[in-house]
Design a protein around this motif. Structure first.
Motif, short mmCIF file in Angstrom:
data_model
loop_
_atom_site.label_atom_id
_atom_site.label_comp_id
_atom_site.label_asym_id
_atom_site.label_seq_id
_atom_site.Cartn_x
_atom_site.Cartn_y
_atom_site.Cartn_z
N ASP A 100 -15.10 -65.05 34.44
CA ASP A 100 -14.46 -65.80 35.51
C ASP A 100 -13.09 -66.25 35.04
OD1 ASP A 100 -16.79 -65.56 36.96
OD2 ASP A 100 -17.38 -67.67 36.78
N VAL A 102 -2.34 -71.68 42.78
CA VAL A 102 -2.83 -73.03 42.50
C VAL A 102 -1.89 -73.69 41.50
CG1 VAL A 102 -5.26 -72.56 42.97
CG2 VAL A 102 -4.36 -72.16 40.68
N ALA A 123 -1.67 -75.38 38.34
CA ALA A 123 -2.59 -75.47 37.21
C ALA A 123 -1.95 -76.13 36.00
CB ALA A 123 -3.08 -74.07 36.84
N GLN A 166 -13.15 -63.71 39.86
CA GLN A 166 -14.27 -63.22 39.06
C GLN A 166 -14.11 -61.73 38.80
OE1 GLN A 166 -17.62 -64.37 41.60
NE2 GLN A 166 -18.03 -66.14 40.29
N LYS A 182 -7.31 -75.17 35.61
CA LYS A 182 -7.52 -76.61 35.51
C LYS A 182 -6.57 -77.29 36.48
CE LYS A 182 -8.38 -80.13 32.01
NZ LYS A 182 -8.31 -80.45 30.55
N VAL A 183 -7.15 -77.89 37.51
CA VAL A 183 -6.38 -78.50 38.58
C VAL A 183 -6.78 -79.97 38.68
CG1 VAL A 183 -5.81 -78.44 41.02
CG2 VAL A 183 -6.28 -76.29 39.80
N ALA A 190 -9.71 -80.95 36.42
CA ALA A 190 -11.02 -80.32 36.58
C ALA A 190 -10.87 -78.80 36.67
CB ALA A 190 -11.71 -80.83 37.85
N TRP A 191 -11.82 -78.07 36.06
CA TRP A 191 -11.79 -76.62 36.10
C TRP A 191 -12.38 -76.11 37.42
CZ3 TRP A 191 -8.99 -74.11 32.69
CH2 TRP A 191 -8.79 -74.66 31.44
N GLN A 192 -11.69 -75.12 38.00
CA GLN A 192 -12.21 -74.48 39.20
C GLN A 192 -12.05 -72.97 39.07
OE1 GLN A 192 -9.61 -76.47 42.14
NE2 GLN A 192 -8.67 -74.46 42.53
N THR A 193 -13.04 -72.21 39.51
CA THR A 193 -13.00 -70.75 39.44
C THR A 193 -12.10 -70.21 40.54
OG1 THR A 193 -15.22 -70.65 38.48
CG2 THR A 193 -14.39 -68.65 39.55
N VAL A 194 -11.13 -69.38 40.14
CA VAL A 194 -10.20 -68.81 41.11
C VAL A 194 -10.38 -67.31 41.28
CG1 VAL A 194 -8.47 -70.62 40.79
CG2 VAL A 194 -8.41 -68.59 39.32
N GLN A 245 -10.56 -69.23 35.49
CA GLN A 245 -10.58 -70.60 35.96
C GLN A 245 -9.22 -71.26 35.74
OE1 GLN A 245 -13.95 -72.41 33.88
NE2 GLN A 245 -15.32 -71.82 35.56
#
Length: 287
Positions: free
Chosen positions: A229, A259, A261, A243, A233-234, A237-241, A231
């Protein structure tokens, strides 16, 4: 954008009671004779204030005398220069042919270091030489530039044969895998693994280029990263952008909605040999 790791001029050498003739290198100070020859390579370094982009100074000591001995080589940096070691100590056997003993020293500077000329003094048995060090301006990182190059990397683990910064050093040649570059996690057959790079400042990103192991000896379909994945950091917090699954290629381009980041992470879920996570180079781009 390509940043040279260091500027190599030549290998400088001091031998006890000898003076250096190079105009760019001060002469060794006059002192009692020594039977230890010392060389440094390169004679001059260039360094930039990127945390994962050190320059390397290679030190070598050789016993030229007839008796085995122990020697201490000391390094004294000026100004903001940061060295991975300031002492190189070794047992030096008196053998024929001579048996050199070598060690590398990484040289870094903080990001806010003022560009200019600095130096490292190298001394053995009160004989001294000086290595000039030039701190270069930070490279610009705007649209189209790799935002991950040389920035601080962190990982869940790192194999002892590799360095943490190996996947953001600008070298994406997989043939250098065993010797010069890349990252390999340190937990065999245990997933997931993480490899993060912190951006120098929050930036809008929308593309990641990932180079995994893919050489003649180690093809990606057998040894490369298979599932991961991407990811970002926004806001802390980490979010998957994005895969990637079932990969068998050495180079994968991943695009996603832009995003803002602070860092980018590769969450490694499996390798094609199900043993290690392997990244040759990670590049991050923005709009």
């Amino acid at each position: 954008m390509r940043i040279p790791r260091q500027t190599v001029v030549a290998a400088g050498t001091i031998v006890a009671a000898a003076l250096l003739g190079s105009s760019s290198m001060p002469a060794a100070t006059s002192s009692p004779s020594s039977d230890v020859a010392v060389s440094v390579a390169p004679e001059q370094l260039s360094v930039v204030g990127l945390p994962c982009f050190p320059s390397t100074l290679n030190l070598t000591m050789t016993n030229t005398g007839s008796q085995d001995r122990y020697a201490d080589l000391t390094l004294e940096p000026t100004g903001p220069l940061q060295l991975s070691r300031t002492l190189f100590s070794s047992w030096l056997p008196a053998v024929d042919p001579d048996q050199p003993v070598s060690a590398p020293v990484e040289v870094r500077v903080p990001r806010d270091t003022k560009p200019g000329a600095y130096k490292i003094d190298v001394e053995v048995d009160r004989n001294r030489l000086t290595v000039p060090v030039t701190v270069e301006p930070l490279p610009s990182k705007g649209p189209g530039d790799n935002l991950a190059l040389g920035e601080q990397a962190t990982a869940s683990s790192t194999h002892g044969n590799f360095t943490l910064c190996g996947a953001v050093d600008g070298d994406k040649d997989p043939e250098h895998w065993d010797t010069l570059t890349g990252w390999n996690d340190g937990t065999r057959a245990v997933f997931p693994d993480t490899y993060d790079v912190a951006l120098s400042a929050p930036a809008t990103v929308n593309r990641v280029e990932l180079y995994t192991l893919d050489s003649v000896k180690y093809p990606a379909r057998l040894n490369g990263l298979r599932d991961w994945d991407v990811q970002a950091k926004v806001g802390g917090a980490w979010q998957t952008v994005a895969q990637v699954r079932g990969n068998t290629l050495g180079h994968v381009t991943t695009t996603f909605d832009p995003v803002q980041a602070e860092a980018v992470r590769i969450l490694c879920l499996d390798g094609n040999d199900h043993t290690y996570s392997r990244i040759v180079e990670l590049e991050v781009y923005g709009t």
